[in-house]
Design a protein around this motif. Sequence first.
Motif, mmCIF file in Angstrom:
data_model
loop_
_atom_site.group_PDB
_atom_site.id
_atom_site.type_symbol
_atom_site.label_atom_id
_atom_site.label_comp_id
_atom_site.label_asym_id
_atom_site.label_seq_id
_atom_site.Cartn_x
_atom_site.Cartn_y
_atom_site.Cartn_z
ATOM 1 N N GLU A 109 64.884 64.560 -38.171
ATOM 2 C CA GLU A 109 64.262 65.871 -37.969
ATOM 3 C C GLU A 109 64.200 66.588 -39.313
ATOM 4 O O GLU A 109 65.209 66.737 -39.990
ATOM 5 C CB GLU A 109 65.078 66.678 -36.939
ATOM 6 N N ASN A 149 58.213 73.415 -31.568
ATOM 7 C CA ASN A 149 57.617 74.013 -30.364
ATOM 8 C C ASN A 149 58.556 74.036 -29.170
ATOM 9 O O ASN A 149 58.406 74.883 -28.283
ATOM 10 C CB ASN A 149 56.363 73.241 -29.973
ATOM 11 N N THR A 198 56.711 79.073 -23.869
ATOM 12 C CA THR A 198 56.941 80.101 -22.848
ATOM 13 C C THR A 198 57.612 79.525 -21.592
ATOM 14 O O THR A 198 57.616 80.160 -20.543
ATOM 15 C CB THR A 198 55.619 80.799 -22.482
ATOM 16 N N LYS A 217 56.914 71.127 -20.126
ATOM 17 C CA LYS A 217 57.192 70.592 -18.781
ATOM 18 C C LYS A 217 57.223 69.068 -18.777
ATOM 19 O O LYS A 217 57.794 68.449 -17.892
ATOM 20 C CB LYS A 217 56.128 71.086 -17.786
HETATM 21 C C1 LIG Z 1 53.597 79.697 -27.753
HETATM 22 C C2 LIG Z 1 53.712 78.413 -26.989
HETATM 23 C C3 LIG Z 1 53.822 78.439 -25.613
HETATM 24 C C4 LIG Z 1 53.935 77.247 -24.884
HETATM 25 N N1 LIG Z 1 54.152 77.321 -23.547
HETATM 26 C C5 LIG Z 1 54.350 76.198 -22.834
HETATM 27 C C6 LIG Z 1 54.691 76.281 -21.461
HETATM 28 O O1 LIG Z 1 54.865 77.374 -20.922
HETATM 29 N N2 LIG Z 1 54.854 75.121 -20.764
HETATM 30 C C7 LIG Z 1 54.670 73.911 -21.341
HETATM 31 O O2 LIG Z 1 54.787 72.907 -20.654
HETATM 32 N N3 LIG Z 1 54.396 73.792 -22.669
HETATM 33 C C8 LIG Z 1 54.238 74.907 -23.435
HETATM 34 N N4 LIG Z 1 53.983 74.826 -24.781
HETATM 35 C C9 LIG Z 1 53.805 73.494 -25.394
HETATM 36 C C10 LIG Z 1 55.094 72.796 -25.765
HETATM 37 O O3 LIG Z 1 55.976 73.676 -26.386
HETATM 38 C C11 LIG Z 1 54.784 71.614 -26.684
HETATM 39 O O4 LIG Z 1 53.744 70.825 -26.137
HETATM 40 C C12 LIG Z 1 55.995 70.704 -26.891
HETATM 41 O O5 LIG Z 1 57.140 71.457 -27.192
HETATM 42 C C13 LIG Z 1 55.705 69.722 -28.019
HETATM 43 O O6 LIG Z 1 56.646 68.682 -28.081
HETATM 44 P P1 LIG Z 1 58.045 68.768 -28.881
HETATM 45 O O7 LIG Z 1 58.975 69.628 -28.127
HETATM 46 O O8 LIG Z 1 58.517 67.398 -29.129
HETATM 47 O O9 LIG Z 1 57.565 69.462 -30.226
HETATM 48 P P2 LIG Z 1 58.399 70.096 -31.415
HETATM 49 O O10 LIG Z 1 59.556 70.871 -30.924
HETATM 50 O O11 LIG Z 1 57.408 70.800 -32.286
HETATM 51 O O12 LIG Z 1 58.974 68.791 -32.125
HETATM 52 C C14 LIG Z 1 58.381 68.104 -33.201
HETATM 53 C C15 LIG Z 1 59.411 68.015 -34.300
HETATM 54 O O13 LIG Z 1 58.952 67.152 -35.310
HETATM 55 C C16 LIG Z 1 59.470 67.619 -36.529
HETATM 56 N N5 LIG Z 1 58.710 67.033 -37.653
HETATM 57 C C17 LIG Z 1 57.429 67.282 -37.996
HETATM 58 N N6 LIG Z 1 57.103 66.579 -39.088
HETATM 59 C C18 LIG Z 1 58.207 65.856 -39.431
HETATM 60 C C19 LIG Z 1 58.500 64.944 -40.491
HETATM 61 N N7 LIG Z 1 57.598 64.627 -41.421
HETATM 62 N N8 LIG Z 1 59.748 64.400 -40.536
HETATM 63 C C20 LIG Z 1 60.705 64.714 -39.604
HETATM 64 N N9 LIG Z 1 60.462 65.581 -38.593
HETATM 65 C C21 LIG Z 1 59.230 66.144 -38.514
HETATM 66 C C22 LIG Z 1 59.309 69.124 -36.429
HETATM 67 O O14 LIG Z 1 60.144 69.826 -37.341
HETATM 68 C C23 LIG Z 1 59.671 69.374 -34.969
HETATM 69 O O15 LIG Z 1 61.020 69.745 -34.794
HETATM 70 C C24 LIG Z 1 53.885 75.999 -25.557
HETATM 71 C C25 LIG Z 1 53.793 75.965 -26.954
HETATM 72 C C26 LIG Z 1 53.724 77.163 -27.673
HETATM 73 C C27 LIG Z 1 53.660 77.119 -29.169
#
Ligand SMILES: Cc1cc2nc3c(=O)[nH]c(=O)nc-3n(C[C@H](O)[C@H](O)[C@H](O)COP(=O)(O)OP(=O)(O)OC[C@H]3O[C@@H](n4cnc5c(N)ncnc54)[C@H](O)[C@@H]3O)c2cc1C
Length: 417
Positions: free
Chosen positions: A63, A71, A76, A368
């Motif tokens: 990470e 995200n 939300t 979700k």
């Molecule tokens: C304002 C907002 C509201 C939302 N509301 C909803 C909702 O109500 N319900 C719903 O289902 N979804 C919702 N979403 C969507 C949801 O949050 C995302 O689709 C989901 O969190 C994405 O997957 P993740 O958690 O793995 O992403 P992230 O948490 O973004 O994980 C990706 C990770 O990769 C890391 N990374 C990036 N590049 C590199 C690299 N080169 N080397 C190492 N690490 C790296 C980043 O630092 C990050 O921690 C919302 C999103 C936002 C922004």
Amino acid sequence: MRFSGLKILKEGLTGNKGWTKHWRNPEPKKEYDILIIGGGGHGLSTAYYLAKNHGLKNIAVLEKGYVGGGNVGRNTTIVRANYFLPGNSEFYSHSLKLWEGLEQDLNYNVMHSKRGLINLFHSDGQRDAFARRGNAMINQGDDAFLLDKEGVRDLLPYLDFEQTRFPIYGGLYHPRGGSARHDAVAWGYARGADTRGVDLIQNCEVTGIDIKQGRVTGVQTTRGSINAKKVGIVVAGRSGQLAAMAGMSLPIESHILQAFVTEGLKPCIDHVVSFGMGHFYISQSDKGGLVFGGDLDFYTSYAQRGNLPMKEHVMEAGMTLMPMIGKARVLRSWGGIMDMTPDGSPIIDKTGIEGLYIDCGWCYGGFKAVPASGYCFAHLMATDRYHEVASGFRLSRFKTGYGLIDEEGTGSQHNLH
Ligand SMILES: Cc1cc2nc3c(=O)[nH]c(=O)nc-3n(C[C@H](O)[C@H](O)[C@H](O)COP(=O)(O)OP(=O)(O)OC[C@H]3O[C@@H](n4cnc5c(N)ncnc54)[C@H](O)[C@@H]3O)c2cc1C
């Protein structure tokens, strides 16, 4: 360390000295069997299920910042299984079932709250569309009720039922929908993965992907090079950048989505509610803040903040639907980077490079999906076979046009899904 009522009682009586850290802070090893790039919800859940369901141990999550800083900690928090199309429908249904057992599985309070989700409709055409969606949900084995105007009034008496511009005709009620505490989901999966031997390496940015003779061999990072037999890219809004390191171009655009929270109020909104005639949805957090959001900002960007026109649009829509929120003061707004695909549905697939896999394209609905995405991506990485509920999420559909899952029916425009 296991959490239990007895443990809390004991710690409460003995000065809270027995709590230990949720996860270790290991130095990266020179080699792992599996590397997961990205410590967001999807990366952490993938690592957890690789260890739990497939008995694999020699795994690291890399990470670039801190666990849960992307995200997964900016959304939300809406959790639901109200998808219409085959492909999505069975996947999100599976995810909701995993949510329902998640706290017991992780031994962690993720504050999953089945408070019910109501999508409002404001015309005969919208009613028909929601009736079809509700039938699809029931056919999938999930729950849906079509409410008329009085049914909505019973549940949501604070809406403006008198306004004539967008009259409320009714709503599609999904009682098992609701919310969960986003950070806790990341922390719970992180703790669960660490307990099963996964190394969580924070402050470790991947800067290159090593490929020899069509096969992935490891990655370059800000903390040195790490060898691996298999690598999974799970970086949400940064997917295009990581794919480029492997010489791939993805059918993904990164767009900003904003959200807002007000000062804490006494409980007044006890469901998740979405407006059918403007971009606005809302729920109330356990701390009392009204958490709401709307649509994308409509331009591509990697900035984790949004602009004023969308703020104005969301506030206007909120005031139209429930003028009472005009009295609440907005405390904060923020943005996150959404990995938008041309059909609005995700990708869980192998790539053309042996040992390199990708999980992305969650658009604005990936929170979700966290449990099922990790579950199915772990299945793919461990067995090289597609899990049956995620078999439609193939990368090739954007090349061939076969198997597109255009849930919103808006065609191939990334920012309209
Ligand atoms: C304002 C907002 C509201 C939302 N509301 C909803 C909702 O109500 N319900 C719903 O289902 N979804 C919702 N979403 C969507 C949801 O949050 C995302 O689709 C989901 O969190 C994405 O997957 P993740 O958690 O793995 O992403 P992230 O948490 O973004 O994980 C990706 C990770 O990769 C890391 N990374 C990036 N590049 C590199 C690299 N080169 N080397 C190492 N690490 C790296 C980043 O630092 C990050 O921690 C919302 C999103 C936002 C922004």
